[in-house]
Write an enzyme that holds these catalytic residues in place. Structure first.
Site, short mmCIF file in Angstrom:
data_model
loop_
_atom_site.label_atom_id
_atom_site.label_comp_id
_atom_site.label_asym_id
_atom_site.label_seq_id
_atom_site.Cartn_x
_atom_site.Cartn_y
_atom_site.Cartn_z
CB CYS A 144 -0.95 0.00 1.19
SG CYS A 144 -2.30 -1.21 1.03
N PRO A 276 8.22 -6.00 -4.78
CG PRO A 276 6.85 -4.10 -4.99
CD PRO A 276 6.83 -5.55 -4.58
CE1 TYR A 277 9.16 0.20 -3.20
CE2 TYR A 277 7.16 -1.04 -2.69
CZ TYR A 277 7.78 0.07 -3.25
OH TYR A 277 7.02 1.03 -3.86
CG MET A 280 5.75 -2.44 3.26
SD MET A 280 6.28 -0.74 2.95
CE MET A 280 5.22 0.14 4.11
CD GLU A 281 8.04 0.89 6.38
OE1 GLU A 281 7.73 2.06 6.13
OE2 GLU A 281 8.71 0.18 5.60
CG HIS A 305 15.67 0.09 6.60
ND1 HIS A 305 16.29 1.31 6.50
CD2 HIS A 305 14.45 0.26 6.03
CE1 HIS A 305 15.49 2.18 5.91
NE2 HIS A 305 14.36 1.55 5.60
CD GLU A 306 11.99 -2.71 5.92
OE1 GLU A 306 11.06 -1.95 6.25
OE2 GLU A 306 12.70 -2.50 4.93
CG HIS A 309 10.62 1.79 8.70
ND1 HIS A 309 10.40 3.15 8.54
CD2 HIS A 309 11.21 1.37 7.54
CE1 HIS A 309 10.84 3.52 7.35
NE2 HIS A 309 11.34 2.48 6.73
CD GLU A 328 11.95 4.69 4.25
OE1 GLU A 328 12.93 4.17 4.82
OE2 GLU A 328 10.90 4.06 4.01
CG ASP A 385 4.59 4.74 -6.09
OD1 ASP A 385 5.06 4.76 -4.94
OD2 ASP A 385 3.69 3.97 -6.45
CE1 TYR A 393 14.47 3.68 2.27
CE2 TYR A 393 13.88 5.25 0.55
CZ TYR A 393 13.60 4.10 1.26
OH TYR A 393 12.46 3.37 0.99
NE ARG A 579 15.75 -5.25 -2.56
CZ ARG A 579 16.72 -5.49 -1.70
NH1 ARG A 579 17.35 -6.68 -1.72
NH2 ARG A 579 17.07 -4.58 -0.81
#
Length: 623
Positions: A144, A276-277, A280-281, A305-306, A309, A328, A385, A393, A579
């Site tokens: 999302c 795609p990433y 995601m957190e 990293h996640e 978050h 980020e 996007d 970041y 990714r």
């Protein structure tokens, strides 16, 4: 019949939402959906509890994209509604008039929207069994961020709005449903005799809509810590269990650095290759790419990293996507703090050096004068996007690292980090609020006057609004980087018969040092000679490495030199995973080498990519 607003505009709080979030905001959202793999649709309803911020409130405006809205109820009664024509950037505004306006601040109203998703939803990817590891069951997952929750559920799709949510999701047996929420029990809440199962979820901590997440598939879980289960398809669950054994260490280090972990569970879901990433957190259930399964735990810093978050992004959230660095940049800073505490300060410094390389590449891609390279860009009228890159970041990290160095180092700055979370947890903020508290905090510390003088010397306009590289060049410890750079310089200088390299050159290099070695060569204006690339492959065997970071950097090096023997491995890699960190730069580089080949490869693999990735690659290739 009540009249509808004629004007269609986005919010002053958030230029990427049509919702009237200045007037009224969602406090709780309940989803009741059925998963239909045959029709590739979710159907059911969403119940929204909304509260007036200022009065009078005469209508509710929600965000939607690619949804079929069947019926709307307000206070239990059917109500007329209007679904506007969609815009390319933001979807369709759903206007719902209130026959009885909200006239008191804090007054609440319940709205129920009966709807169905469509295959055009960018938030949902439906995978046929052939697209999964097990090849037996279908699979779906959602993504999302940034503004795709509106294609999963009619909502106020803005990080300015924080809500709790619950859900009742019915899916075909034997598939399991997981969400970014706490499951009510380990078994389905309801099993129907016709082969359907219903799972129930509750998320009691307030969060933005982009963190609503769902997965339905043939899933198995393995516990790797007191708060963590790793989920994946059964075929890879043992591998995933081994890879993520250090998750509890990351969590505990984050707590020691900041505040107690708020969300109860920290589960991990290893998704199919089209995700795609890197990660995601999503609260309670971080989504990660299978490209992290390197077999040697060298890529698990993505999990750090996640986890970071959980505080910066999920608890303290950007008010809109122009201030994305507050999510980020802060998270990269915390992530590197966690890795430094676990593996030593040189590792944090080395990670910063790699990040600086990624920042330079992103700015080069956009162009150094492009407004999108500012830390706080103007995104009016733009899909967030389209602005996505490593800039928020890494440029955000550089600002925080600069401030830490300026104000006295980690012993001074780390207590401020904790105070930042304590001050803003549960809130959505803009950069001005962050800056005001930064001044307020340090003014109250010992030596506060001197530190305020230092803060006044910061060129805030250049740091926040100027395009291009940061106005100050931070210095990082080159200890771990120098060996990689030295080897790269040798490859740059030596020619012909003077080439004197060995298959043992990379002995003792960790994967990040190998990446820096390759990235240094790729960043040079003159491409590496084909004879050198051929010798490098003969000595180091980089085409066959499993680590995706090394594999990607090697392929970029070859493509920048138009080295044709790398084209086949690139095509193979593009067909194995989706990714965006990898596929977008590889497609762009392949397009420079052979445009027809790049377009053919994309056409062949297009259906295997997530809709978000597909749209971005199409733009990259000019399709």
């Amino acid at each position: 019949m009540a009249s509808f607003a004629a004007a269609l505009s986005t919010s002053s709080l958030d230029p990427a939402t049509y919702a009237n979030v200045e007037e009224v905001q969602t406090r709780h959202l309940h989803l009741d959906l059925k998963v239909d793999f045959t029709q590739k649709a979710l159907s059911g309803s969403v119940r929204l509890q909304l509260q007036a911020l200022r009065t009078p409130v005469r209508q509710i405006t929600l965000d939607t994209r690619a949804l079929l809205v069947n019926r709307v109820e307000v206070r239990g009664k059917d109500t007329p509604f209007k679904l506007h024509e969609p815009s390319q950037a933001f979807g369709s505004a759903l206007h719902i008039p209130l026959a009885d306006p909200l006239t008191k601040e804090g007054e609440e109203v319940e709205v129920v929207v009966h709807y169905q998703t469509t295959e055009a939803s960018p938030a949902i990817q439906w995978l046929d069994p052939a697209q999964t590891v097990g090849k037996t069951h279908p699979y779906l997952f959602t993504q999302c961020q940034a503004i795709h929750a509106r294609s999963l559920v009619p909502c106020q799709d803005s990080p300015a709005v924080k809500l709790t949510y619950s859900a009742s999701i019915t899916a075909p047996s034997p598939l399991r449903v997981l969400m970014s929420a706490l499951g009510k029990g380990s078994a389905p809440a309801k099993t129907n005799p016709d082969g359907w199962v219903t799972y129930a979820f509750d998320q009691p901590t307030r969060m933005p809509s982009y963190l609503i997440a769902m997965v339905v598939g043939n899933l198995e879980g393995r516990e790797v810590g007191p708060r963590t289960t790793v989920w994946s398809e059964p075929e890879v669950v043992a591998e995933a269990e081994w890879e993520f054994q250090e998750t509890e260490k990351f969590l505990a280090t984050g707590e020691d650095l900041l505040t107690p972990y708020e969300w109860g569970r920290y589960d991990l879901l290893v998704l199919p290759s089209s995700f795609p990433y890197g990660g995601m957190e999503n609260p309670c259930l971080t989504f990660v790419t299978p490209t992290l399964l390197a077999g040697d735990r060298t890529l698990v810093d993505v999990v750090a990293h996640e986890i970071a978050h959980s505080w910066t992004g999920n608890l303290v959230t950007t008010q809109n996507w122009e201030h994305f660095w507050l999510n980020e940049g802060w998270t990269v800073f915390v992530e590197r703090k966690i890795m430094g505490r676990l593996h030593g300060e040189p590792e944090r410094q080395f990670s910063a050096i790699l990040g600086l390389s990624a920042l330079r590449e992103s700015i080069q891609h956009f162009g150094p004068t492009n407004p999108l390279t500012a830390l706080v860009p103007d995104l009016q009228g733009m899909d967030p996007d389209d602005a996505f890159s490593s800039i928020p970041y890494e440029k955000g990290f550089h600002l925080l690292y600069y401030l830490e160095t300026l104000l006295g180092g980690p012993k001074v700055f780390e207590p401020y980090m904790r105070a930042h979370v304590q001050e803003f947890q549960g809130k959505s903020i803009q950069t001005s609020q962050w800056k005001d508290f930064l001044y307020k905090y340090f003014a109250a510390t010992e030596g506060g006057k001197e530190r305020v003088v230092l803060l006044d010397q910061v060129d805030w306009a250049k740091w926040l609004k100027a395009p291009g590289m940061p106005p100050v060049e931070n210095k990082f410890d080159p200890t771990l980087a120098e060996k990689a750079r030295a080897l790269a310089r040798r490859w740059e200088k030596e020619d012909g018969e003077s080439l004197d390299f060995s298959s043992r050159d990379l002995d003792g290099f960790n994967s990040n040092q190998k990446v820096l070695f390759l990235d240094h060569l790729s960043s040079q204006e003159k491409p590496l000679a084909h004879a050198k690339i051929s010798l490098m492959e003969e000595l180091y065997g980089l085409t066959g490495v499993r680590n995706c970071e090394v594999r990607f950097s090697w392929q970029i090096l070859g493509l920048k030199a138009s080295y044709e023997p790398i084209y086949g491995p690139v095509e193979k890699f593009l067909g194995e995973q989706g990714r965006m960190k990898y596929v977008r730069p590889l497609y762009r580089a392949l397009n420079q080498c052979d445009s027809s080949l790049a377009k053919r490869v994309f056409k062949e693999h297009r259906s295997s990519y997530h809709p978000i990735a597909t749209r971005m690659i199409e733009k990259d290739l000019g399709l």
